[in-house]
Design an enzyme around this catalytic site. Structure first.
Site, PDB file in Angstrom:
ATOM      1  CG  ASN A  11      -2.063   1.069   1.083  1.00 39.38           C
ATOM      2  OD1 ASN A  11      -2.480   1.604   2.103  1.00 39.38           O
ATOM      3  ND2 ASN A  11      -2.522   1.408  -0.097  1.00 39.38           N
ATOM      4  NE  ARG A  14       1.828  -3.391  -7.321  1.00 41.01           N
ATOM      5  CZ  ARG A  14       1.711  -4.704  -7.292  1.00 41.01           C
ATOM      6  NH1 ARG A  14       1.412  -5.375  -8.386  1.00 41.01           N
ATOM      7  NH2 ARG A  14       1.877  -5.364  -6.167  1.00 41.01           N
ATOM      8  CB  SER A  15      -3.149  -0.105  -3.609  1.00 44.64           C
ATOM      9  OG  SER A  15      -2.292   0.027  -2.514  1.00 44.64           O
TER      10      SER A  15
END
Length: 157
Positions: A11, A14-15
């Site tokens: 986290n 990408r997220s």
């Protein structure tokens, strides 16, 4: 109201970029969405996104410096209508968490982010963490394309 949780491993790359891309697209389309991101791992809880992720988002007019890493919780499967993994390993972990949901009311729809891009179904978003800075540009392009398609799909509901 649709609620979307993007999930990768830590986290911090990408997220949060997927979260930022969908927030920007929802704002552009004047859509009301709940958008968040989380990791399956807990190494970066409370940390800001990777500086390279912050830089690529900033270059595209989005400030993610205030985002904080968090870990997926069983309650997320009730809170969100869609939980979207950025790769196959995290999708498998999400399926295991959902299966262990003691209350039995895990109603979130699970998918891969690139399942929302025609021709990219079943593919993982590139993980830029161990690569060069330009890997973050590739990831931004992928999550932005998926966010546009996802927003239009959700808007059609």
């Amino acid at each position: 109201m649709p609620s979307i949780l993007f999930v990768c491993l830590g986290n911090i790359c990408r997220s949060p970029l997927a979260e930022a891309a969908l927030r920007a697209e929802a704002q552009r389309l004047r859509m009301d969405l709940i958008v968040d991101s989380a990791g399956t791992g807990g190494w970066h809880i409370g940390e800001a996104p990777d500086p390279r992720a912050q830089a690529v988002a900033r270059r595209h007019g989005v400030d993610i410096s205030g985002y904080q890493g968090r870990q997926v919780k069983p309650a997320d499967f009730r809170r969100f209508t869609h939980i979207i993994a950025l790769d196959h390993d995290n999708l498998a972990k999400l399926r295991r968490i959902a299966a262990k949901n003691e209350s039995g009311d895990a109603s979130a729809e699970l998918s891969l982010l690139l399942d929302h891009v025609p021709g990219r179904e079943g593919q993982a978003v590139a993980d830029p963490y161990f690569g060069d800075d330009d890997g973050f540009d590739v990831t931004w392009d992928e999550v932005t394309q998926a966010a546009r398609n996802l927003a239009l799909k959700l808007r059609g509901r």
